[in-house]
Design an enzyme around this catalytic site. Structure first.
Site, short mmCIF file in Angstrom:
data_model
loop_
_atom_site.label_atom_id
_atom_site.label_comp_id
_atom_site.label_asym_id
_atom_site.label_seq_id
_atom_site.Cartn_x
_atom_site.Cartn_y
_atom_site.Cartn_z
N ASP A 117 0.73 -1.29 -0.12
CA ASP A 117 -0.04 -0.06 -0.02
C ASP A 117 0.74 1.30 0.00
OD1 ASP A 117 -1.31 -2.39 1.10
OD2 ASP A 117 -3.24 -1.10 1.72
N GLU A 171 -4.43 2.43 -2.94
CA GLU A 171 -5.55 2.86 -2.41
C GLU A 171 -5.39 3.76 -1.62
OE1 GLU A 171 -8.03 1.29 0.16
OE2 GLU A 171 -6.36 0.74 1.54
N ASN A 172 -4.26 4.10 -1.04
CA ASN A 172 -3.85 5.08 0.10
C ASN A 172 -3.06 6.30 -0.44
OD1 ASN A 172 -3.70 2.29 2.27
ND2 ASN A 172 -5.26 4.04 2.36
N ASN A 209 -10.31 -0.87 0.18
CA ASN A 209 -11.48 -0.11 0.64
C ASN A 209 -11.68 1.67 0.80
OD1 ASN A 209 -9.19 -0.43 2.91
ND2 ASN A 209 -10.80 0.67 4.19
N HIS A 210 -10.54 2.00 0.73
CA HIS A 210 -10.54 3.38 0.35
C HIS A 210 -10.54 3.99 -1.19
CE1 HIS A 210 -10.05 4.61 4.57
NE2 HIS A 210 -8.71 3.64 4.68
N HIS A 255 -3.62 -4.14 3.13
CA HIS A 255 -4.56 -3.68 3.97
C HIS A 255 -4.01 -3.20 5.37
CE1 HIS A 255 -8.18 -1.89 5.70
NE2 HIS A 255 -8.28 -2.66 6.59
N HIS A 290 -0.85 -2.84 6.29
CA HIS A 290 0.23 -2.13 6.38
C HIS A 290 1.57 -2.20 7.16
CE1 HIS A 290 -1.97 1.94 5.09
NE2 HIS A 290 -2.23 1.05 4.36
#
Length: 262
Positions: A8, A39-40, A67-68, A178, A180
Site C-alpha cells: 500500500d 488505494e492510500n 476499501n479507500h 491493507h 500496512h
C-alpha cells in the site's frame, strides 16, 4: 519472470519512496512487471489522476486498490485506464459496480497473466462487498491464465490464511494487503506464493502511515473517531518479489523488500 508487488502506497512519503527506490530495485532484480496497491496514495485515501500519472511515470505497470478506493470522485477517471484493477467483489447495488474492472488479463512474453483484486469480508467499507471466496471461485471457473495474482485486501490474518488453504494450487499468488505491517510468513504452498501482508510504502513512523496524535486520542477514549493525517517521518518501501519458472509458470522464489530511508 520476476514480478514486484509493492505494498500500500501511502501519501507523499510513499510517492517519494517510489520515485527514489523503484528504478534501482527494478534494475538490481531484473524485474519484468511492477504491480502496486495504490488505494492510500493521495493524502491517505484513493488515487488522484495526477498521482496515477506520476506513479506510471515512475515505472509502475498495474494498480490494485481496496476499501479507500472511492474516496475521491476522480477515481472514476483513473479506473477507466486498462492497467487499474478495482475490488472485484462489489454488490450489484453498489454505485461503483459498473466502474472499472476487478480482474484483468494481459499478455507478457507470451504468458497470459491475470490480476484479481478482492476485498476481504473482514475489512470495513460500508458493506459494499460480497464474499471474496465465492467471487474468486466464479473467476476460476472461466480462467485459463498461465499466472494468476490475487491482491486480497483484508483485515484479519485468519481470513487471509483461510484463503490460502482454500485456493492453494488454484492460483499463482495470494498477496495480502491493507494492514500496512509486513508479515514474515512468505512461502510457496502447493505451488501458490503467499504472504499475509506485503506491508506499506510510506511513512515509517506514526500509526501505519498516519500522524499518531488523533489516533491515540481515539484509542484513549477521548474521541469517537480519528482524523487521518499523513505522517511526515522518513519513508519505508515494502514489497515482495516473486520469481516464476518460465516453463511451468510456477512460483519458485519469494523475496521480501523492506527499505528504510537513511
Amino acid at each position: 519472470m520476476k514480478i514486484l508487488f509493492i505494498g500500500d502506497i501511502f501519501g507523499e512519503k510513499g510517492k517519494e519512496a517510489i520515485k527514489k527506490e523503484l528504478p534501482f530495485l527494478k534494475k538490481q532484480n531484473n524485474i519484468d512487471i511492477v504491480i502496486a496497491n495504490a488505494e492510500n496514495c493521495t493524502k491517505g485515501r484513493s488515487l488522484s489522476l495526477v498521482d496515477y500519472k506520476f506513479l506510471c511515470d515512475c515505472g509502475i505497470n498495474y494498480f490494485t486498490f481496496g476499501n479507500h478506493t472511492y474516496y475521491l470522485k476522480e477515481i472514476e477517471e483513473v479506473l477507466k485506464n486498462k492497467n487499474t484493477i478495482r475490488p472485484l467483489n462489489l454488490k450489484l447495488e453498489c454505485p461503483y459496480y459498473k466502474l472499472g474492472n476487478g480482474s484483468i488479463t494481459f499478455t507478457y512474453n507470451y504468458k497470459n497473466i491475470r490480476i484479481t483484486n478482492l476485498l476481504g469480508s473482514t475489512v470495513y467499507c460500508h458493506n459494499i462487498q460480497t464474499n471474496p471466496f465465492i467471487e474468486l471461485e466464479k473467476i476460476l471457473s472461466i480462467d485459463d491464465s498461465d499466472i494468476h495474482i490475487i491482491d486480497l485486501h483484508a483485515e484479519t490474518t485468519s481470513e487471509k490464511n483461510a484463503f490460502l488453504q482454500h485456493f492453494a494450487g488454484k492460483v499463482s499468488c495470494i498477496l495480502g494487503t491493507h494492514t500496512h505491517v509486513q508479515s514474515a510468513d512468505e512461502r510457496i504452498y502447493k505451488n501458490t506464493a503467499y504472504i499475509t501482508d506485503v506491508g506499506m510504502t510510506g511513512p515509517s513512523e506514526g500509526v501505519i502511515g498516519a500522524n499518531s496524535k488523533s489516533i491515540i486520542n481515539m484509542f484513549r477514549g477521548e474521541s469517537l473517531r480519528f482524523k487521518l493525517l499523513e505522517d511526515t517521518s522518513k519513508y519505508q518501501f515494502n514489497g515482495i518479489i516473486i520469481e516464476f519458472d518460465n516453463k511451468e509458470n510456477k512460483p519458485i522464489s519469494l523475496k521480501r523488500v523492506f527499505i528504510r530511508e537513511k
